[in-house]
Design a protein around this motif. Structure first.
Motif, PDB file in Angstrom:
ATOM      1  N   GLN A   4     -19.559 -33.533  22.277  1.00 19.73           N
ATOM      2  CA  GLN A   4     -20.540 -34.020  23.230  1.00 19.73           C
ATOM      3  C   GLN A   4     -20.383 -35.705  22.828  1.00 19.73           C
ATOM      4  O   GLN A   4     -20.579 -36.450  24.048  1.00 19.73           O
ATOM      5  N   ILE A   5     -20.085 -36.191  21.835  1.00 22.84           N
ATOM      6  CA  ILE A   5     -19.829 -37.466  21.639  1.00 22.84           C
ATOM      7  C   ILE A   5     -18.608 -37.933  22.938  1.00 22.84           C
ATOM      8  O   ILE A   5     -18.453 -38.807  23.259  1.00 22.84           O
ATOM      9  N   GLN A   6     -17.536 -37.059  22.489  1.00 17.65           N
ATOM     10  CA  GLN A   6     -16.364 -37.121  23.406  1.00 17.65           C
ATOM     11  C   GLN A   6     -16.624 -37.314  24.806  1.00 17.65           C
ATOM     12  O   GLN A   6     -16.220 -38.135  25.641  1.00 17.65           O
ATOM     13  N   SER A   7     -17.404 -36.456  25.360  1.00 20.09           N
ATOM     14  CA  SER A   7     -17.846 -36.362  26.505  1.00 20.09           C
ATOM     15  C   SER A   7     -19.009 -37.608  26.871  1.00 20.09           C
ATOM     16  O   SER A   7     -18.670 -38.079  28.139  1.00 20.09           O
ATOM     17  N   GLY A   8     -19.947 -37.886  26.164  1.00 16.68           N
ATOM     18  CA  GLY A   8     -20.693 -38.924  26.538  1.00 16.68           C
ATOM     19  C   GLY A   8     -20.085 -40.277  26.454  1.00 16.68           C
ATOM     20  O   GLY A   8     -20.605 -41.053  27.371  1.00 16.68           O
ATOM     21  N   LEU A   9     -18.985 -40.435  25.702  1.00 18.46           N
ATOM     22  CA  LEU A   9     -18.355 -41.882  25.663  1.00 18.46           C
ATOM     23  C   LEU A   9     -17.121 -41.667  26.499  1.00 18.46           C
ATOM     24  O   LEU A   9     -16.562 -43.010  26.618  1.00 18.46           O
ATOM     25  N   GLY A  10     -16.689 -40.553  26.792  1.00 16.27           N
ATOM     26  CA  GLY A  10     -15.302 -40.504  27.844  1.00 16.27           C
ATOM     27  C   GLY A  10     -14.248 -41.149  26.944  1.00 16.27           C
ATOM     28  O   GLY A  10     -13.389 -41.751  27.745  1.00 16.27           O
ATOM     29  N   VAL A  11     -13.907 -40.395  25.905  1.00 17.69           N
ATOM     30  CA  VAL A  11     -12.754 -40.833  25.039  1.00 17.69           C
ATOM     31  C   VAL A  11     -12.269 -39.518  24.643  1.00 17.69           C
ATOM     32  O   VAL A  11     -12.546 -38.412  24.906  1.00 17.69           O
ATOM     33  N   SER A  12     -10.952 -39.540  24.095  1.00 13.06           N
ATOM     34  CA  SER A  12     -10.362 -38.804  23.486  1.00 13.06           C
ATOM     35  C   SER A  12     -10.876 -37.976  22.337  1.00 13.06           C
ATOM     36  O   SER A  12     -11.924 -38.591  21.712  1.00 13.06           O
ATOM     37  N   GLU A  13     -10.295 -36.811  22.008  1.00 14.07           N
ATOM     38  CA  GLU A  13     -10.918 -36.054  20.839  1.00 14.07           C
ATOM     39  C   GLU A  13     -10.782 -36.714  19.632  1.00 14.07           C
ATOM     40  O   GLU A  13     -11.517 -36.926  18.950  1.00 14.07           O
ATOM     41  N   SER A  14      -9.726 -37.420  19.410  1.00 15.54           N
ATOM     42  CA  SER A  14      -9.165 -38.067  18.355  1.00 15.54           C
ATOM     43  C   SER A  14     -10.144 -39.151  18.149  1.00 15.54           C
ATOM     44  O   SER A  14     -10.475 -39.605  17.047  1.00 15.54           O
ATOM     45  N   LEU A  15     -10.316 -39.978  19.119  1.00 20.00           N
ATOM     46  CA  LEU A  15     -10.984 -41.125  19.378  1.00 20.00           C
ATOM     47  C   LEU A  15     -12.360 -40.833  18.852  1.00 20.00           C
ATOM     48  O   LEU A  15     -13.341 -41.563  18.032  1.00 20.00           O
TER      49      LEU A  15
ATOM     50  N   ILE B  62     -16.696 -39.855  13.268  1.00 21.78           N
ATOM     51  CA  ILE B  62     -17.091 -39.128  11.997  1.00 21.78           C
ATOM     52  C   ILE B  62     -16.593 -39.862  10.774  1.00 21.78           C
ATOM     53  O   ILE B  62     -17.020 -39.856   9.731  1.00 21.78           O
ATOM     54  N   THR B  63     -15.105 -40.380  10.940  1.00 25.22           N
ATOM     55  CA  THR B  63     -14.407 -40.822   9.727  1.00 25.22           C
ATOM     56  C   THR B  63     -14.515 -42.225   9.359  1.00 25.22           C
ATOM     57  O   THR B  63     -14.066 -42.328   8.148  1.00 25.22           O
TER      58      THR B  63
END
Length: 413
Positions: free
Chosen positions: A35-46, A51-52
């Motif tokens: 959901q963060i990936q979708s909400g920010l419009g970034v790749s999975e790694s970003l 998280i890290t």
């Protein structure tokens, strides 16, 4: 333990509740990475960096936090860390751009470093003997239970909005206010503490060293210290072998639902919580060295069973056994630092545990990842079995040598 006011029951429970925040920092967002990936419009790694990133700043700032704890006492840095934790963690409620959110996670990491080290030294200063073992065990248990429950909370809130889980970080504010009201100053960093530490050095030179001594000289006088850090590093690396690779193993036996995978990881956390809560009684009966040996035996059996797991039911004992061992190793590591580090430098040497632990977590997928490519995911747990078995052998030899030395000393007397 330095001269201080007597802590109350409320003191202990505020400290224990705060301990869950260190695991919550990353765990609560794990289920909402997509959901963060979708909400920010970034790749999975970003999205994963959200998280890290805090972990990298824990590693970088823990030694600074340790030095400040030694200088000013643990209470003020701990309370400061709680407020910083709330500010950095909850920023995601209002930020919907990647770079500002990443910066807020860096602030969170600094806050965690101060909370983590502050809790460590508060326990050292406020408690002693079995009471300290109980506090350390409860701290470990709180971390384990937090690892089991916070992802569930994050997942539930994430079904409403990807930003809503960030609001949970605000729980640090009431904890900070409770800490101000219930956690007494310990005297560390004051003239009174300086006198008591000086007396300790004169009466127990085997334990305390001059505050100006270099880290290298202290480690030379305390050769067990590197082994404690190695133990904590290894425990965290093996923990993240479970976190990262066990879902892949479960997929090979037909368990692919995120909710079911979460139950296995929750079982690991609950088992660690149980052994952590029982730690002080187990330590009083069996001793720290034997408990760590038992933990490595549990881990050896756990990883060996994981390599053979062929059904959802047979995949449960490995995570339970690993969690039981973790609840014994974590408090033992902190207790050994308390006994080995100079009294006036416990913040500094306690902070290194955070550094080694989070480096272990970071390196775990890097070390074990190539094994998946070469031998499949079960190969990871085969390698972990070998590592744990080597730990059993090393601790057994150390115990045998220790018992031999004690026997010879008794004969001389």
């Amino acid at each position: 333990m330095s001269e201080t006011q007597t802590p109350t029951k409320a003191t202990l429970w505020v400290i224990v509740a705060s301990a869950t925040l260190t695991i919550m920092a990353g765990a609560i967002l794990g289920p909402v990475v997509p959901q963060i990936q979708s909400g920010l419009g970034v790749s999975e790694s970003l999205a994963g960096l959200i998280i890290t990133t805090h972990a990298a700043f824990i590693v970088l700032t823990s030694p600074i936090a340790g030095a400040l704890v030694d200088r000013f006492g643990p209470r003020r840095p701990y309370v400061f860390g709680l407020f910083l934790y709330a500010v950095g963690g909850s920023a995601g409620l209002f930020i919907d751009a990647f770079v500002p959110l990443l910066l807020s996670r860096a602030v969170l990491g600094v806050g965690v470093a101060f909370v983590y080290t502050g809790i460590t030294v508060l326990i050292f200063d406020l408690y002693e003997g079995q009471r300290m073992d109980r506090a350390l065990g409860l701290r470990s248990g709180a971390n384990s239970f937090g690892g089991a429950t916070w992802p569930v909370v994050g997942g539930l809130l994430g079904t409403i909005s990807w930003q809503l889980p960030f609001g949970v970080y605000l729980v640090a504010i009431p904890l900070a206010l409770l800490a101000i009201a219930t956690v007494p100053p310990t005297g560390r960093g004051s003239a009174a503490h300086g006198r008591s530490a000086g007396e300790a050095k004169r009466t127990d030179s085997a334990r305390s060293l001059d505050g100006s001594a270099s880290v290298v000289s202290i480690v030379r006088r305390r050769p067990a210290l590197p082994f404690v850090y190695l133990l904590y590093f290894g425990a965290n690396a093996l923990l993240f072998a479970i976190v990262v690779f066990y879902p892949q193993l479960l997929a090979t036996i037909g368990v692919t639902s995120s909710s079911y995978i979460g139950l296995y990881l929750a079982a690991n956390g609950i088992a660690g919580g149980v052994s952590g809560v029982l730690y002080d009684r187990l330590n009083r009966r069996f001793g720290r060295h034997l408990l760590v040996l038992v933990a490595f035996a549990f881990w050896t059996a756990a990883f060996a069973l994981a390599t053979r797991a062929g059904s959802p039911l047979s995949a449960l004992p490995p995570v339970v056994l690993f969690g039981l061992g973790l609840g014994l190793v974590f408090p033992s590591s902190f207790a050994w630092i308390e006994s080995l580090a100079p009294t006036s430098r416990q913040g500094q040497f306690g902070s290194y545990l955070a550094t080694f632990g989070y480096v272990g977590q970071f390196l775990s997928p890097i070390v074990f990842g190539p094994i998946v490519t070469a031998f499949g995911v079960r190969g990871v747990f085969g390698a972990a079995t070998l590592a744990a078995a080597l730990g059993v052998g090393a601790i057994t030899l150390a115990l045998a040598r220790r018992n031999s030395v004690e026997y010879r000393l008794r004969k001389v007397r």
